[in-house]
Design a protein around this motif. Structure first.
Motif, PDB file in Angstrom:
ATOM      1  N   GLY A 127       5.649 -35.260 -14.558  1.00  0.00           N
ATOM      2  CA  GLY A 127       5.731 -34.214 -13.938  1.00  0.00           C
ATOM      3  C   GLY A 127       4.814 -33.546 -13.758  1.00  0.00           C
ATOM      4  N   VAL A 128       3.353 -34.506 -13.344  1.00  0.00           N
ATOM      5  CA  VAL A 128       2.070 -34.424 -12.514  1.00  0.00           C
ATOM      6  C   VAL A 128       2.138 -34.465 -11.314  1.00  0.00           C
ATOM      7  CG1 VAL A 128      -0.131 -35.298 -12.178  1.00  0.00           C
ATOM      8  CG2 VAL A 128       0.685 -35.379 -14.587  1.00  0.00           C
ATOM      9  N   ALA A 129       1.369 -33.189 -10.724  1.00  0.00           N
ATOM     10  CA  ALA A 129       1.551 -33.171  -9.111  1.00  0.00           C
ATOM     11  C   ALA A 129       0.928 -33.475  -8.225  1.00  0.00           C
ATOM     12  CB  ALA A 129       2.085 -31.860  -8.004  1.00  0.00           C
ATOM     13  N   ILE A 130       0.458 -34.344  -7.245  1.00  0.00           N
ATOM     14  CA  ILE A 130      -1.239 -35.554  -6.780  1.00  0.00           C
ATOM     15  C   ILE A 130      -0.596 -35.222  -5.350  1.00  0.00           C
ATOM     16  CG2 ILE A 130      -2.273 -37.027  -6.458  1.00  0.00           C
ATOM     17  CD1 ILE A 130      -0.079 -38.322  -8.717  1.00  0.00           C
ATOM     18  N   HIS A 131      -1.626 -34.240  -5.195  1.00  0.00           N
ATOM     19  CA  HIS A 131      -1.328 -33.831  -3.709  1.00  0.00           C
ATOM     20  C   HIS A 131      -3.138 -34.669  -3.232  1.00  0.00           C
ATOM     21  CE1 HIS A 131       1.392 -30.821  -4.592  1.00  0.00           C
ATOM     22  NE2 HIS A 131       1.256 -30.970  -5.567  1.00  0.00           N
ATOM     23  N   THR A 132      -3.435 -35.118  -2.119  1.00  0.00           N
ATOM     24  CA  THR A 132      -4.006 -35.183  -1.076  1.00  0.00           C
ATOM     25  C   THR A 132      -4.576 -34.168  -0.394  1.00  0.00           C
ATOM     26  OG1 THR A 132      -4.064 -37.120  -2.214  1.00  0.00           O
ATOM     27  CG2 THR A 132      -5.332 -36.968   0.000  1.00  0.00           C
ATOM     28  N   TYR A 133      -6.025 -33.483   0.035  1.00  0.00           N
ATOM     29  CA  TYR A 133      -5.985 -33.167   1.129  1.00  0.00           C
ATOM     30  C   TYR A 133      -7.645 -32.754   2.309  1.00  0.00           C
ATOM     31  CZ  TYR A 133      -2.486 -29.529  -0.914  1.00  0.00           C
ATOM     32  OH  TYR A 133      -1.486 -28.728  -1.571  1.00  0.00           O
ATOM     33  N   ARG A 134      -6.763 -32.778   3.046  1.00  0.00           N
ATOM     34  CA  ARG A 134      -8.722 -33.489   4.420  1.00  0.00           C
ATOM     35  C   ARG A 134      -8.843 -31.871   4.863  1.00  0.00           C
ATOM     36  NH1 ARG A 134      -9.794 -38.060   5.069  1.00  0.00           N
ATOM     37  NH2 ARG A 134      -9.127 -39.949   4.016  1.00  0.00           N
ATOM     38  N   PRO A 135      -9.369 -31.279   5.628  1.00  0.00           N
ATOM     39  CA  PRO A 135     -10.221 -30.232   5.660  1.00  0.00           C
ATOM     40  C   PRO A 135      -9.775 -30.690   7.357  1.00  0.00           C
ATOM     41  CG  PRO A 135     -12.117 -31.534   5.015  1.00  0.00           C
ATOM     42  CD  PRO A 135     -11.384 -32.333   4.257  1.00  0.00           C
ATOM     43  N   THR A 136      -9.570 -29.497   7.941  1.00  0.00           N
ATOM     44  CA  THR A 136      -9.602 -29.670   9.027  1.00  0.00           C
ATOM     45  C   THR A 136      -9.586 -28.457   9.942  1.00  0.00           C
ATOM     46  OG1 THR A 136      -7.409 -27.863   8.697  1.00  0.00           O
ATOM     47  CG2 THR A 136      -6.765 -30.564   8.643  1.00  0.00           C
ATOM     48  N   GLY A 137     -11.025 -27.674   9.545  1.00  0.00           N
ATOM     49  CA  GLY A 137     -11.877 -26.701   9.870  1.00  0.00           C
ATOM     50  C   GLY A 137     -11.195 -25.793   9.722  1.00  0.00           C
ATOM     51  N   PRO A 138     -12.040 -24.200  10.017  1.00  0.00           N
ATOM     52  CA  PRO A 138     -11.838 -22.505   9.391  1.00  0.00           C
ATOM     53  C   PRO A 138     -10.545 -22.136   9.467  1.00  0.00           C
ATOM     54  CG  PRO A 138     -13.458 -23.167  11.666  1.00  0.00           C
ATOM     55  CD  PRO A 138     -13.360 -24.076  11.106  1.00  0.00           C
ATOM     56  N   ALA A 139     -10.783 -21.488   7.900  1.00  0.00           N
ATOM     57  CA  ALA A 139      -9.414 -21.146   7.536  1.00  0.00           C
ATOM     58  C   ALA A 139      -8.995 -19.696   8.968  1.00  0.00           C
ATOM     59  CB  ALA A 139      -9.101 -20.193   6.816  1.00  0.00           C
ATOM     60  N   ARG A 140      -7.313 -20.166   8.831  1.00  0.00           N
ATOM     61  CA  ARG A 140      -7.315 -18.764  10.051  1.00  0.00           C
ATOM     62  C   ARG A 140      -6.478 -17.874   9.594  1.00  0.00           C
ATOM     63  NH1 ARG A 140      -3.556 -22.688  13.761  1.00  0.00           N
ATOM     64  NH2 ARG A 140      -3.043 -23.952  11.382  1.00  0.00           N
ATOM     65  N   PHE A 141      -6.299 -16.395  10.146  1.00  0.00           N
ATOM     66  CA  PHE A 141      -5.852 -15.201   9.016  1.00  0.00           C
ATOM     67  C   PHE A 141      -4.803 -14.984  10.439  1.00  0.00           C
ATOM     68  CE2 PHE A 141      -9.258 -16.056   7.329  1.00  0.00           C
ATOM     69  CZ  PHE A 141     -10.023 -17.125   6.656  1.00  0.00           C
ATOM     70  N   GLY A 142      -4.346 -15.046   9.755  1.00  0.00           N
ATOM     71  CA  GLY A 142      -2.596 -13.102  10.570  1.00  0.00           C
ATOM     72  C   GLY A 142      -1.858 -12.467  10.014  1.00  0.00           C
ATOM     73  N   THR A 143      -0.722 -12.060  10.580  1.00  0.00           N
ATOM     74  CA  THR A 143       0.041 -10.706  10.068  1.00  0.00           C
ATOM     75  C   THR A 143       1.443 -11.737   9.617  1.00  0.00           C
ATOM     76  OG1 THR A 143      -1.358  -9.480  10.776  1.00  0.00           O
ATOM     77  CG2 THR A 143       1.057  -8.984  10.181  1.00  0.00           C
ATOM     78  N   VAL A 144       1.728 -12.700   8.478  1.00  0.00           N
ATOM     79  CA  VAL A 144       3.097 -13.115   8.531  1.00  0.00           C
ATOM     80  C   VAL A 144       4.224 -12.247   9.345  1.00  0.00           C
ATOM     81  CG1 VAL A 144       4.997 -13.810   6.885  1.00  0.00           C
ATOM     82  CG2 VAL A 144       2.649 -14.415   6.438  1.00  0.00           C
ATOM     83  N   GLY A 145       4.933 -12.928  10.453  1.00  0.00           N
ATOM     84  CA  GLY A 145       6.281 -12.203  10.868  1.00  0.00           C
ATOM     85  C   GLY A 145       5.658 -11.245  12.291  1.00  0.00           C
ATOM     86  N   ALA A 146       4.084 -11.892  12.430  1.00  0.00           N
ATOM     87  CA  ALA A 146       3.835 -11.112  13.986  1.00  0.00           C
ATOM     88  C   ALA A 146       4.037 -11.765  15.200  1.00  0.00           C
ATOM     89  CB  ALA A 146       1.916 -10.740  14.041  1.00  0.00           C
ATOM     90  N   ASP A 147       4.475 -11.418  16.634  1.00  0.00           N
ATOM     91  CA  ASP A 147       4.259 -12.379  17.149  1.00  0.00           C
ATOM     92  C   ASP A 147       2.839 -13.374  17.669  1.00  0.00           C
ATOM     93  OD1 ASP A 147       6.193 -10.203  19.185  1.00  0.00           O
ATOM     94  OD2 ASP A 147       6.994 -11.748  17.903  1.00  0.00           O
ATOM     95  N   ALA A 148       3.586 -14.583  17.867  1.00  0.00           N
ATOM     96  CA  ALA A 148       2.302 -15.423  18.293  1.00  0.00           C
ATOM     97  C   ALA A 148       1.101 -14.787  19.271  1.00  0.00           C
ATOM     98  CB  ALA A 148       2.997 -17.468  18.211  1.00  0.00           C
TER      99      ALA A 148
END
Length: 207
Positions: free
Chosen positions: A186-207
């Motif tokens: 049951g150990v979950a192994i995830h590998t992540y790589r940084p892609t740049g600055p975090a982005r922010f918005g409102t869920v459900g808002a028009d792009a």
């Protein structure tokens, strides 16, 4: 130019302190060490063998270095992918308290500015400079954007106390999931790589 990769065992609530045993790290009165033991299985071992096979050097905090140096030199099987690499590859140690390091091919990372010293280390040729454990060091590296990939092995257990992996300070950063698997325990192994600055918005808002 080498990549700096970080591998951490952590609980569901983000604790990284003392996964391997009750006495591994009792600092801060921590009495819940050894939480990884019930979940360590062959699948996790296979992943770690693959991981260590990519290493060309290690960057370790003082406490992790001392734990490793007290254990791995006693295992000299050249066919063991973990022992052979830890015992023979360069080990760069981040410490303010040790004057010398005796484990074969170990050296104290020079310079008072850790961030600059790690950047210089990454300029050297090689594949991966691997960070294992070393929670305080890991938080500094994450906060300063020095990690090229994170391997997070998340055990299905909640502790409610202990040192966490991620710092509260640092630049908000987005990551891409580049690999994942789950062990039979049951150990979950995830590998992540940084892609740049975090982005922010409102869920459900028009792009």
């Amino acid at each position: 130019m080498a990549e700096l990769t970080l591998t951490s065992f952590l609980t569901l609530d983000g604790v990284v302190q003392a996964p391997g045993g009750p006495d591994e790290d009792r600092s801060g009165g921590f009495d819940r060490g050894g939480w990884l033991a019930p979940f360590a299985d062959e699948d996790m071992g296979d992943f770690l063998n693959e991981l260590f096979d990519r290493a060309d050097a290690f960057l370790l905090g003082r406490r992790t270095y001392e734990i490793f140096a007290s254990y791995w030199p006693h295992f000299t099987d050249p066919d063991d992918p973990i022992a052979s690499r830890l015992n023979n590859l360069p080990k760069h140690v981040v410490t303010r308290t040790l004057d010398s390091v005796d484990w074969h091919n170990s050296r104290i990372l020079p310079g008072e500015d850790l961030t600059d010293a790690v950047r210089r280390l990454k300029q050297e040729p090689g594949r991966e400079i691997q960070v294992h454990g070393s929670g305080r060091l890991a938080r500094h590296l994450i906060a300063h954007g020095l990690v090229d990939a994170c391997n997070l092995l998340v055990a299905p257990v909640f502790l409610g106390a202990g040192r966490r992996l991620f710092p509260e300070a640092g630049t908000p950063t987005s990551f891409a999931l580049t690999g994942h698997r789950t062990t039979r325990s049951g150990v979950a192994i995830h590998t992540y790589r940084p892609t740049g600055p975090a982005r922010f918005g409102t869920v459900g808002a028009d792009a």
